[in-house]
Design a protein around this motif. Structure first.
Motif, PDB file in Angstrom:
ATOM      1  N   ARG A  13     -50.871  69.980   5.331  1.00  0.00           N
ATOM      2  CA  ARG A  13     -50.285  69.801   4.008  1.00  0.00           C
ATOM      3  C   ARG A  13     -51.068  68.821   3.168  1.00  0.00           C
ATOM      4  O   ARG A  13     -51.586  67.830   3.671  1.00  0.00           O
ATOM      5  N   GLU A  72     -49.238  68.072  -3.819  1.00  0.00           N
ATOM      6  CA  GLU A  72     -47.961  68.643  -4.230  1.00  0.00           C
ATOM      7  C   GLU A  72     -47.288  67.762  -5.274  1.00  0.00           C
ATOM      8  O   GLU A  72     -46.763  68.252  -6.280  1.00  0.00           O
ATOM      9  N   HIS A  73     -47.309  66.453  -5.030  1.00  0.00           N
ATOM     10  CA  HIS A  73     -46.718  65.533  -6.005  1.00  0.00           C
ATOM     11  C   HIS A  73     -47.496  65.536  -7.313  1.00  0.00           C
ATOM     12  O   HIS A  73     -46.912  65.467  -8.398  1.00  0.00           O
ATOM     13  N   ALA A  80     -43.311  73.987  -8.674  1.00  0.00           N
ATOM     14  CA  ALA A  80     -43.998  73.056  -7.790  1.00  0.00           C
ATOM     15  C   ALA A  80     -43.001  72.226  -6.984  1.00  0.00           C
ATOM     16  O   ALA A  80     -43.213  71.968  -5.790  1.00  0.00           O
ATOM     17  N   HIS A  81     -41.907  71.833  -7.631  1.00  0.00           N
ATOM     18  CA  HIS A  81     -40.895  71.038  -6.932  1.00  0.00           C
ATOM     19  C   HIS A  81     -40.205  71.860  -5.839  1.00  0.00           C
ATOM     20  O   HIS A  81     -40.011  71.384  -4.717  1.00  0.00           O
ATOM     21  N   ASP A  93     -41.369  74.510  -4.303  1.00  0.00           N
ATOM     22  CA  ASP A  93     -42.338  74.731  -3.226  1.00  0.00           C
ATOM     23  C   ASP A  93     -42.451  73.493  -2.341  1.00  0.00           C
ATOM     24  O   ASP A  93     -42.544  73.596  -1.113  1.00  0.00           O
ATOM     25  N   HIS A  94     -42.436  72.332  -2.968  1.00  0.00           N
ATOM     26  CA  HIS A  94     -42.570  71.061  -2.261  1.00  0.00           C
ATOM     27  C   HIS A  94     -41.422  70.840  -1.276  1.00  0.00           C
ATOM     28  O   HIS A  94     -41.647  70.572  -0.094  1.00  0.00           O
ATOM     29  N   ARG A 110     -41.515  73.424   1.639  1.00  0.00           N
ATOM     30  CA  ARG A 110     -42.489  73.141   2.693  1.00  0.00           C
ATOM     31  C   ARG A 110     -41.958  72.071   3.638  1.00  0.00           C
ATOM     32  O   ARG A 110     -42.114  72.165   4.859  1.00  0.00           O
TER      33      ARG A 110
END
Length: 231
Positions: free
Chosen positions: A181, A186-187, A205-206, A208-209, A212
């Motif tokens: 990862r 991601e952030h 994006a949030h 997905d974050h 994961r």
């Protein structure tokens, strides 16, 4: 000698120490928490300990029952999936509203929160499978900053409660990560989309974050790393 201080301050200190032990894995899921022993160790009254434990129960980090008293909350894949679904709904809406309504002050606070997150090590070199407590604090602060302009005190409170619940699972995810990862990336994707006022991209994006993290935590709980997508 008994600890000095007001009851609220002693309760807060006891709450924070117990929370750190639970989130850090020093107190394991299902472990019984004995108020008398905690009061002796912390040099505080039973009332202070019970108040701290009740606050932890409210955050779902501790379970309270007439038969067993207080125990560290247990973890399960079903609970994790339910938590992640609720987070997707609540946090996704809070983030979208925050991006749409946030002013320059909000944007500046978000820039500062992301800077602190990027500059804080996620793990230490000698404990690569344990999340650093300072990182966990700035991580929660970053996500809170992204949603802080949503305009709803109740929604902000719900987000804080959900983040607290997620902390019990977050530490599991790093155990099976294996370097697959890019958490900082991601952030960064969430941050860049938020300051660009692209709510759709930020929410994707949030989600997905947190998805994961949930996948990795589920794999760690079940002991089945092959269940991780892309493994």
């Amino acid at each position: 000698m008994a600890s000095r201080g007001t009851a609220p301050s002693l309760t807060q200190r006891t709450f924070e120490r117990l929370r750190a032990d639970i989130v850090g894995g020093r107190l394991v899921p299902g472990e019984r928490l004995r108020p008398g022993g905690i009061a002796s160790a912390e040099e505080v009254s039973l009332n202070v300990v019970r108040e701290a434990l009740n606050r932890l129960a409210g955050a779902r980090l501790v379970r309270a029952s007439p038969q067993l008293g207080f125990t560290v909350a247990t973890t399960s894949v079903d609970d994790l999936r339910d938590l992640t679904d609720v987070r997707s709904l609540v946090e996704g809406e809070a983030l979208r509203r925050s991006i749409e309504r946030g002013d320059l002050t909000w944007e500046g606070e978000l820039v500062a929160a992301h800077h602190r997150l990027e500059r804080t090590p996620m793990v230490s070199a000698d404990r690569p499978d344990v999340l650093d407590e300072a990182w966990m604090d700035v991580h929660v602060a970053f996500h809170a900053a992204t949603m802080s302009a949503c305009g709803s005190p109740r929604m902000i409170e719900m987000v804080a409660d959900l983040q607290e619940c997620a902390s019990l699972y977050r530490r599991w995810s790093v155990r099976v990560d294996g370097g697959r990862r890019d958490v900082a990336g991601e952030h960064r994707a969430i941050f860049e989309a938020a300051v660009a006022r692209d709510a759709d991209a930020a929410c994707r994006a949030h989600l997905d974050h947190i998805g994961r993290t949930a996948d990795l935590a589920a794999a760690a709980i079940t002991g089945d790393p092959s269940a991780i997508p892309g493994s």
